[in-house]
Design a protein around this motif. Structure first.
Motif, PDB file in Angstrom:
ATOM      1  N   LEU A  36       0.868  -1.172   0.000  1.00  0.00           N
ATOM      2  CA  LEU A  36       0.000   0.000   0.000  1.00  0.00           C
ATOM      3  C   LEU A  36       0.907   1.224   0.000  1.00  0.00           C
ATOM      4  O   LEU A  36       1.675   1.430   0.943  1.00  0.00           O
ATOM      5  N   SER A  37       0.827   2.029  -1.049  1.00  0.00           N
ATOM      6  CA  SER A  37       1.831   3.072  -1.245  1.00  0.00           C
ATOM      7  C   SER A  37       1.214   4.436  -1.549  1.00  0.00           C
ATOM      8  O   SER A  37       0.198   4.540  -2.239  1.00  0.00           O
ATOM      9  N   THR A  38       1.854   5.469  -1.026  1.00  0.00           N
ATOM     10  CA  THR A  38       1.527   6.851  -1.380  1.00  0.00           C
ATOM     11  C   THR A  38       2.704   7.503  -2.108  1.00  0.00           C
ATOM     12  O   THR A  38       2.769   8.718  -2.251  1.00  0.00           O
ATOM     13  N   GLU A  39       3.628   6.677  -2.574  1.00  0.00           N
ATOM     14  CA  GLU A  39       4.870   7.143  -3.207  1.00  0.00           C
ATOM     15  C   GLU A  39       4.582   8.023  -4.432  1.00  0.00           C
ATOM     16  O   GLU A  39       3.732   7.684  -5.262  1.00  0.00           O
ATOM     17  N   GLN A  40       5.312   9.138  -4.541  1.00  0.00           N
ATOM     18  CA  GLN A  40       5.189  10.022  -5.704  1.00  0.00           C
ATOM     19  C   GLN A  40       6.564  10.443  -6.237  1.00  0.00           C
ATOM     20  O   GLN A  40       6.743  11.566  -6.688  1.00  0.00           O
ATOM     21  N   ASP A  42      -4.785   5.481  -8.693  1.00  0.00           N
ATOM     22  CA  ASP A  42      -5.695   6.555  -9.077  1.00  0.00           C
ATOM     23  C   ASP A  42      -4.900   7.622  -9.823  1.00  0.00           C
ATOM     24  O   ASP A  42      -3.905   8.148  -9.316  1.00  0.00           O
ATOM     25  N   MET A  43      -5.345   7.950 -11.031  1.00  0.00           N
ATOM     26  CA  MET A  43      -4.589   8.882 -11.875  1.00  0.00           C
ATOM     27  C   MET A  43      -4.538  10.285 -11.277  1.00  0.00           C
ATOM     28  O   MET A  43      -3.594  11.030 -11.544  1.00  0.00           O
ATOM     29  N   THR A  44      -5.518  10.665 -10.481  1.00  0.00           N
ATOM     30  CA  THR A  44      -5.456  11.974  -9.826  1.00  0.00           C
ATOM     31  C   THR A  44      -4.221  12.053  -8.949  1.00  0.00           C
ATOM     32  O   THR A  44      -3.514  13.066  -8.932  1.00  0.00           O
ATOM     33  N   TRP A  45      -3.931  10.974  -8.216  1.00  0.00           N
ATOM     34  CA  TRP A  45      -2.755  10.933  -7.350  1.00  0.00           C
ATOM     35  C   TRP A  45      -1.492  10.704  -8.155  1.00  0.00           C
ATOM     36  O   TRP A  45      -0.459  11.330  -7.904  1.00  0.00           O
ATOM     37  N   GLU A  46      -1.556   9.835  -9.154  1.00  0.00           N
ATOM     38  CA  GLU A  46      -0.363   9.506  -9.932  1.00  0.00           C
ATOM     39  C   GLU A  46       0.138  10.706 -10.736  1.00  0.00           C
ATOM     40  O   GLU A  46       1.342  10.934 -10.837  1.00  0.00           O
ATOM     41  N   LEU A  47      -0.788  11.451 -11.332  1.00  0.00           N
ATOM     42  CA  LEU A  47      -0.391  12.586 -12.154  1.00  0.00           C
ATOM     43  C   LEU A  47      -0.001  13.803 -11.328  1.00  0.00           C
ATOM     44  O   LEU A  47       0.759  14.652 -11.784  1.00  0.00           O
ATOM     45  N   GLY A  48      -0.547  13.912 -10.102  1.00  0.00           N
ATOM     46  CA  GLY A  48      -0.296  15.098  -9.304  1.00  0.00           C
ATOM     47  C   GLY A  48      -0.906  16.317  -9.977  1.00  0.00           C
ATOM     48  O   GLY A  48      -1.941  16.227 -10.646  1.00  0.00           O
ATOM     49  N   PRO A  49      -0.287  17.480  -9.834  1.00  0.00           N
ATOM     50  CA  PRO A  49      -0.856  18.691 -10.447  1.00  0.00           C
ATOM     51  C   PRO A  49      -0.684  18.752 -11.966  1.00  0.00           C
ATOM     52  O   PRO A  49      -1.263  19.614 -12.623  1.00  0.00           O
ATOM     53  N   ASP A  50       0.087  17.855 -12.527  1.00  0.00           N
ATOM     54  CA  ASP A  50       0.372  17.876 -13.963  1.00  0.00           C
ATOM     55  C   ASP A  50      -0.725  17.141 -14.731  1.00  0.00           C
ATOM     56  O   ASP A  50      -0.761  15.917 -14.745  1.00  0.00           O
ATOM     57  N   LYS A  51      -1.599  17.882 -15.386  1.00  0.00           N
ATOM     58  CA  LYS A  51      -2.736  17.273 -16.097  1.00  0.00           C
ATOM     59  C   LYS A  51      -2.519  17.388 -17.613  1.00  0.00           C
ATOM     60  O   LYS A  51      -3.378  17.816 -18.360  1.00  0.00           O
ATOM     61  N   ASN A  52      -1.327  17.007 -18.041  1.00  0.00           N
ATOM     62  CA  ASN A  52      -0.904  17.146 -19.428  1.00  0.00           C
ATOM     63  C   ASN A  52      -1.340  15.926 -20.236  1.00  0.00           C
ATOM     64  O   ASN A  52      -0.909  14.802 -19.967  1.00  0.00           O
ATOM     65  N   ILE A  53      -2.216  16.126 -21.219  1.00  0.00           N
ATOM     66  CA  ILE A  53      -2.763  15.011 -21.992  1.00  0.00           C
ATOM     67  C   ILE A  53      -1.681  14.269 -22.785  1.00  0.00           C
ATOM     68  O   ILE A  53      -1.651  13.035 -22.769  1.00  0.00           O
TER      69      ILE A  53
END
Length: 212
Positions: free
Chosen positions: A71-75, A112-123
């Motif tokens: 179980l990870s919160t790694e970024q 979850d892509m919201t967490w994986e992408l962080g603030p970068d929402k670059n298509i």
């Protein structure tokens, strides 16, 4: 299409916790099949997954100690707010190889892509990631997983493009459906559509109803 069926997309709206019961059952099943299970999300969602697994009868402490459950919160794949697809994929490939080396049948990963992408929402970076991720699924038959897209926190175009990169859409722990608008990873990048209204309606129908 076999690799696409192992690379699934979960589209959801409302509270992020609404999909935890379904994912919990998948993780529980995969643990029983000797897969290492990796869940990547925010601290709150990781805590929620841990609670759901315990409530379903999984000995979470034991599975964590044995390394069967991660179980990870790694970024570490986010550098100054910018998502690095190659760094993310390198870490995932290392996780697959390590799971196999440790005697597991493979790796089941959900993030979850919201967490994986962080603030970068670059298509373009998202598409690069999903294309290369599909190649990783083809390379490792023991890899399976679910990419979660939260329509309330991600731009609509990013959600629609991301969904188009998955051969199957995850509905619940017992049902996944073929994605009729799947864009094969061998297709040129410009072929990824700005999905029409009827396609968007299809994706909305595939989203689990938010828990009331």
């Amino acid at each position: 299409m076999e690799s696409a069926s192992r690379h699934q997309c979960l589209l959801y709206a409302g509270s992020p916790s609404c999909h935890l019961p379904a994912l919990t059952q998948v993780v529980r099943r995969k643990l029983g099949e000797n897969y290492r299970c990796l869940y990547l999300n925010s601290p709150a969602m990781v805590a929620g997954m841990q609670s759901c697994l315990a409530a379903s009868g999984v000995d979470v402490s034991l599975e964590l100690k044995m390394g069967s459950l991660v179980l990870s919160t790694e970024q570490s794949h986010i550098d100054h707010g910018v998502f690095d697809p190659d760094r993310m994929l390198e870490g995932l490939e290392q996780s697959v190889q390590q799971a196999l080396d440790d005697g597991h049948a493979g790796l089941f990963a959900a993030g979850d892509m919201t967490w994986e992408l962080g603030p970068d929402k670059n298509i373009p970076r998202l598409l690069q990631y999903e294309w290369k991720l599909e190649q990783l699924f083809r390379k490792y038959p023991g890899l399976s997983g679910v990419c979660m897209y939260h329509s309330d926190t991600l731009p609509g175009e990013l959600v629609k493009h991301g969904a188009a990169m998955h051969g199957k859409l995850f509905v619940n722990e017992t049902l996944s459906v073929m994605n009729p608008y799947y864009v094969h990873t061998g297709a040129p990048r410009e072929s990824v559509p700005t999905l029409a209204s009827e396609v968007e309606a299809f994706l909305v129908r595939m989203m689990p109803e938010p828990a009331g």
